[in-house]
Design an enzyme around this catalytic site. Sequence first.
Site, PDB file in Angstrom:
ATOM      1  N   SER A  89       6.645  -6.544 -12.905  1.00  0.00           N
ATOM      2  CA  SER A  89       5.761  -5.381 -12.975  1.00  0.00           C
ATOM      3  C   SER A  89       5.049  -5.238 -14.324  1.00  0.00           C
ATOM      4  O   SER A  89       5.641  -5.429 -15.386  1.00  0.00           O
ATOM      5  CB  SER A  89       6.559  -4.101 -12.698  1.00  0.00           C
ATOM      6  OG  SER A  89       5.716  -2.971 -12.835  1.00  0.00           O
ATOM      7  N   LYS A 147       7.513   2.423  -0.323  1.00  0.00           N
ATOM      8  CA  LYS A 147       6.319   3.264  -0.165  1.00  0.00           C
ATOM      9  C   LYS A 147       6.323   4.067   1.130  1.00  0.00           C
ATOM     10  O   LYS A 147       5.787   5.176   1.176  1.00  0.00           O
ATOM     11  CB  LYS A 147       5.053   2.402  -0.230  1.00  0.00           C
ATOM     12  CG  LYS A 147       4.790   1.806  -1.593  1.00  0.00           C
ATOM     13  CD  LYS A 147       3.509   0.983  -1.570  1.00  0.00           C
ATOM     14  CE  LYS A 147       3.251   0.344  -2.929  1.00  0.00           C
ATOM     15  NZ  LYS A 147       1.974  -0.393  -2.951  1.00  0.00           N
ATOM     16  N   GLY A 198       0.036  -8.814   6.463  1.00  0.00           N
ATOM     17  CA  GLY A 198       1.143  -7.923   6.150  1.00  0.00           C
ATOM     18  C   GLY A 198       1.084  -6.620   6.930  1.00  0.00           C
ATOM     19  O   GLY A 198       0.073  -6.294   7.553  1.00  0.00           O
TER      20      GLY A 198
END
Length: 283
Positions: A14, A65, A127
């Site tokens: 990240s 998420k 995806g």
Amino acid sequence: MYKFGLIGYPLSHSMSKIIQEAAFKSCNLEGTYEILETQQEDLVTRLKYLRSNGFQGFNVTIPLKVPVTLFLSEVDNVANIAGSANTIKILPDSSMIGYNTDVYGFVEAIPEDFREEIAGSETAILGNGGAARAVGVGLSILKAKKIDFYARNVLNATEMADVLRRNFKDTRIECKQIESLKDLSNYKILVNTTPIGMRSKAMGISPIDEDVIKTMNPESVIYDIVYNPLKTELINLAKKHNIRTIQGLDMLIYQGAKAFEIWTGKKPDTLKMKIAALEEMAQ
């Protein structure tokens, strides 16, 4: 003193801490941004920790998420349509509001002239996770005529597609097995939202074969939202066949800047955020 963070797993790749620290600096604000690796089974414990330790907000990434939305007292319209949230604001009473700045970041990273080309065109997404939902909303907002979702689990993709169909009646949505993707010549843009190609997770691998990639029209675009490494194998193969590309770092910067604005009310300098990320990745 602001206190923000990032939850998800894995997070070793990240750049969020780097860009958010640059955002603090560009706005002359004091604050910290913590990287908090969180598996899905630890989400409830992590949320309790964030709310009881002075955090005013946090970002959410793979694979949280979608599940994080179950714990929010309110979501903005975009997060509601996408069914996923990547930015959470914690209010003084510990209630949480969810936002989806991925949609904003995804669209903002597309050159304006090409956004106009997407209108009325056929598009494809690899995806079916939270990022795929956000990209689907973004392409629908840009008035794509058709979106084909290519996923390994078509059943999961179907639920997401139904939500988009209800909200964007002029966009045709279809779900297909990723193994069936053999020809890209009809698509104006192909977006990879899978983690394949990410540092620490299948780096150096493309989510689709080179034989498929080279069927794409060079005037179309391959957009990989994976940003670390900067040039994924998918991007490298697209460039090899002279196909236009959009790399994932700009989406990261724009969504991060929007999150920072939601939390602080200040607009950070996106160029300084990008330079900080590039410097870190060059080390």
